[in-house]
Design an enzyme around this catalytic site. Structure first.
Site, PDB file in Angstrom:
ATOM      1  N   GLU A  13       0.849  -1.190   0.000  1.00  0.00           N
ATOM      2  CA  GLU A  13       0.000   0.000   0.000  1.00  0.00           C
ATOM      3  C   GLU A  13       0.889   1.246   0.000  1.00  0.00           C
ATOM      4  O   GLU A  13       1.780   1.385   0.826  1.00  0.00           O
ATOM      5  CB  GLU A  13      -0.909  -0.030   1.244  1.00  0.00           C
ATOM      6  CG  GLU A  13      -1.631   1.262   1.554  1.00  0.00           C
ATOM      7  CD  GLU A  13      -2.510   1.764   0.415  1.00  0.00           C
ATOM      8  OE1 GLU A  13      -3.327   0.990  -0.109  1.00  0.00           O
ATOM      9  OE2 GLU A  13      -2.342   2.945   0.038  1.00  0.00           O
ATOM     10  N   ARG A  17     -26.999   8.328 -11.265  1.00  0.00           N
ATOM     11  CA  ARG A  17     -26.119   9.404 -10.799  1.00  0.00           C
ATOM     12  C   ARG A  17     -25.867  10.482 -11.841  1.00  0.00           C
ATOM     13  O   ARG A  17     -25.864  11.662 -11.532  1.00  0.00           O
ATOM     14  CB  ARG A  17     -24.785   8.798 -10.317  1.00  0.00           C
ATOM     15  CG  ARG A  17     -24.955   8.054  -9.026  1.00  0.00           C
ATOM     16  CD  ARG A  17     -23.679   7.394  -8.557  1.00  0.00           C
ATOM     17  NE  ARG A  17     -23.869   6.864  -7.208  1.00  0.00           N
ATOM     18  CZ  ARG A  17     -22.971   6.142  -6.557  1.00  0.00           C
ATOM     19  NH1 ARG A  17     -21.822   5.838  -7.119  1.00  0.00           N
ATOM     20  NH2 ARG A  17     -23.221   5.712  -5.340  1.00  0.00           N
ATOM     21  N   GLU A  45     -11.505  -0.440  -9.286  1.00  0.00           N
ATOM     22  CA  GLU A  45     -11.712   0.778 -10.076  1.00  0.00           C
ATOM     23  C   GLU A  45     -10.627   1.005 -11.118  1.00  0.00           C
ATOM     24  O   GLU A  45     -10.842   1.753 -12.087  1.00  0.00           O
ATOM     25  CB  GLU A  45     -11.801   1.996  -9.132  1.00  0.00           C
ATOM     26  CG  GLU A  45     -12.342   3.247  -9.813  1.00  0.00           C
ATOM     27  CD  GLU A  45     -12.504   4.421  -8.843  1.00  0.00           C
ATOM     28  OE1 GLU A  45     -12.499   4.194  -7.615  1.00  0.00           O
ATOM     29  OE2 GLU A  45     -12.631   5.556  -9.325  1.00  0.00           O
TER      30      GLU A  45
END
Lengths: 506, 117
Positions: A74, A333, A473
């Site tokens: 990370e 959205r 994503e």
């Protein structure tokens, strides 16, 4: 609100001068290189970059499928990425709660809703793969100890209520248990470890990565680059690029630094860009979604987002200039974000619309108390006080509420054809709670192309790049023009699990 | 020769204390750490301290207790918060030599008394 600027664009457009921009725009250039003669500093079995839903789910699944040495790297100092700060909303078809509430749902229905929101250009095979395994992924979160509100929600663009939400109304209600579970199972987690590029074998296959250790985000501090060999492959679960203003403006020049963003600061997209350099297929990069439930009165995702997601089905959104509704409050959205952006004053300046909810209904959500306490929302005892506060013409507003309440009674919205199922018996009555709405950049639909095995495709050969997997994503094309709310968590988790399975079978 | 060494030592000592003065430091840390930069800078003087450096003296559980909030706001405890539990490295919100903003302020309007603004 803190701002990070990896590429210097913000300084440039704010007029501080091109020189400043160029001086800052010199992050160490990441490049992939051949493994010939590379001195390996470390060797691992499964190498995962990124610690959000996709990376954590992959870590757990790899161990379950027999991996002995799994490592998650990370970039930031803390784990969880963007997943740790979102709404914690999880859509799945055919869940136990749907059966309990008597809701008839299916994989086909969920895929159909997503294709409609994606304006027809979504990847149906990937959507079907995710929807088919969504209940399995939900089970993984439950097994790890995640807890959910005891009710389903119907989010904008969904034809039925199929959305679970963590009891803390945040993705951290999933990432925290998954991170603990990863560590319990023996997955090694490394923070401050920044991916710097791939190391390739003789056939262009990914055999390892360059990783900068002791990395301090947004600081001028170099750390040290090490070469790590990955025996079973590399999973890129590095997320989107909503915080990379330069890159998002290259896709959509309207998304300047003046447009807010709900993402964690680390969502800057270097992992994605490096895969493009390697030859991955770029898909749908210009489709960048703004959240229509965000508030201009707080930074990032804040408290209002979840408040309004819960309340939209039984609330009315009002244009402050006219005192009238201007959209279906539970449209998808993009429809709502576009409608909100059109709310402007006489000079054409932004005039954020408001969401009016009866306090008796809004208080069912735990965020309502927070929204009022932290002054990002307001409570009014009378419509007059409300109208005066926002400078709304009272008569049209009164007429609008009466009209809307007649739709609550009949169950048919003649103005915008809103699905009134969840609004049943919920009249707009005093006292009211109100928040202001303005879209914020929320999700990047675009990214690298993957197949249903989470393998990254090569743009020249159309074949998977050996040793390279991607999930979450960072992948593109799955959702098309606009992703439906609560469909990202199942995607991240299912594709993370899928990548782990593919790695262990390869 | 001995005299020269003493003079040199005095001059160098002066330089060191001068540069030490130029670095901002928390008053309460001065008493404990003094001018020994390596107490915190365990990765070398020119590097940021490791995430463990502050934990030589500070205990996360104690800190969490000190900053605990009411049941309703219990997850707004910076040392044991909703998003990262007790895992958030100190340097994310605290800087010994420069002032920082709490990480929460990226998205929330919470008030923390010890932060200006």
């Amino acid at each position: 609100m803190r701002k990070y600027d990896l590429l210097g664009r913000r300084n440039f457009i704010k007029g501080l001068g091109a020189a400043t921009g160029v001086a800052i725009a010199a992050p160490a250039m990441a490049l992939s290189e051949k493994a010939d003669g590379v001195k390996w500093d470390k060797e691992v079995e499964v190498l995962i970059v990124g610690s959000g839903f996709a990376g954590l789910a992959a870590g757990i699944e790899a161990i379950r499928k027999g991996a002995k040495d799994v490592h998650i790297f990370e970039k930031m100092s803390y784990f969880g990425g963007n997943s740790a700060i979102n709404g914690g909303l999880f859509a799945a078809p055919g869940t136990p709660m749907q059966k309990k509430e008597g809701i008839d749902d299916s994989v086909e229905k969920m895929v159909a809703d997503q294709i409609a929101s994606g304006r027809g250009i979504a990847d149906e095979s990937l959507l079907r793969h995710v929807a088919s395994h969504a209940v399995e992924a939900l089970q993984m979160t439950l097994d790890a100890g995640a807890e959910f509100h005891p009710y389903l929600q119907q989010l904008g663009g969904h034809s039925v209520a199929r959305t679970y939400q963590t009891s803390v109304s945040c993705g951290a209600g999933i990432t925290q248990p998954l991170l603990k579970e990863c560590r319990r199972l023996g997955v090694k987690t490394h923070n401050r470890a920044k991916f710097e590029g791939f190391i390739l074998g003789g056939k262009g296959n990914v055999v390892g990565v360059k990783m900068r250790e002791n990395y301090h985000f947004a600081e001028d501090q170099p750390g040290k680059v090490v070469n790590i060999r990955a025996l079973r492959g590399v999973l890129m679960a590095t997320g989107g690029f909503a915080q990379n203003i330069d890159f998002r403006m290259a896709q959509d020049p309207t998304l300047t630094s003046e447009v807010g963003c709900t993402n964690a600061p680390g969502a800057t997209g270097e992992g994605m860009l490096e895969m493009f350099r390697l030859g991955a297929v770029p898909v749908h990069l210009a489709h960048i979604q703004s959240g229509p439930w965000a508030s201009p009165d707080e930074g990032g995702f804040g408290y209002v987002s979840n408040y309004s997601i819960f309340n939209f089905p039984h609330s009315i959104a009002i244009n402050c200039m006219t005192g009238k509704r201007f959209m279906d409050e539970i449209a998808d959205r993009k429809t709502r974000a576009d409608a909100e952006l059109a709310c402007r004053d006489a000079k054409g300046e932004p005039l954020p619309p408001i969401l009016i909810t009866s306090f008796k209904d809004s208080k069912q959500h735990p965020n309502t108390a927070k929204v009022l306490k932290y002054n990002v929302g307001w409570k009014f005892d009378t419509l007059e006080a409300l109208a005066k506060h926002f400078g709304i013409p009272i008569e049209p507003l009164k007429a609008q509420i009466e009209e809307y309440n007649s739709y609550v009674k009949t169950g048919v919205d003649k103005q915008f054809n809103k699905n009134m199922t969840k609004a049943k018996d919920k009249y707009i009555e005093a006292p009211f709670t109100v928040v202001r709405l303005w879209p914020k950049v929320h999700y990047c639909q675009g990214g690298v192309q993957v197949n249903t095995k989470a393998q990254v495709k090569d743009s020249f050969t159309g074949q998977p790049i050996p040793g390279l997997y991607a999930a979450g994503e960072v992948c593109g094309g799955i959702h098309g023009v606009s992703r439906l709310g609560s469909c990202s968590i199942p995607e991240c988790m299912v594709m993370g699990m899928t990548a782990a399975r593919s790695m262990m079978q390869a | 020769m001995k005299m020269l060494n003493i003079v040199l030592a005095l001059v160098l000592g002066g330089l060191v204390s001068l540069s030490a003065h130029a670095v901002e430091q928390r008053p309460w840390h001065k008493e404990v750490i003094g001018k020994d930069c390596k107490v915190c800078h365990d990765n070398g003087i020119k590097q940021f301290p490791s995430d463990q450096a502050c934990l030589q003296c500070h205990d996360v559980d104690d800190l969490a207790k000190k900053t605990a909030r009411s049941e309703e706001d219990k997850w707004q405890n910076p040392h044991n918060n909703l998003h990262y539990g007790k895992d958030l490295p100190c340097q994310e919100c605290h800087g010994e030599h420069k002032s920082k903003q709490p990480l929460c302020s990226n998205c929330h309007t919470f008030k923390f008394d010890k932060y200006k603004k």
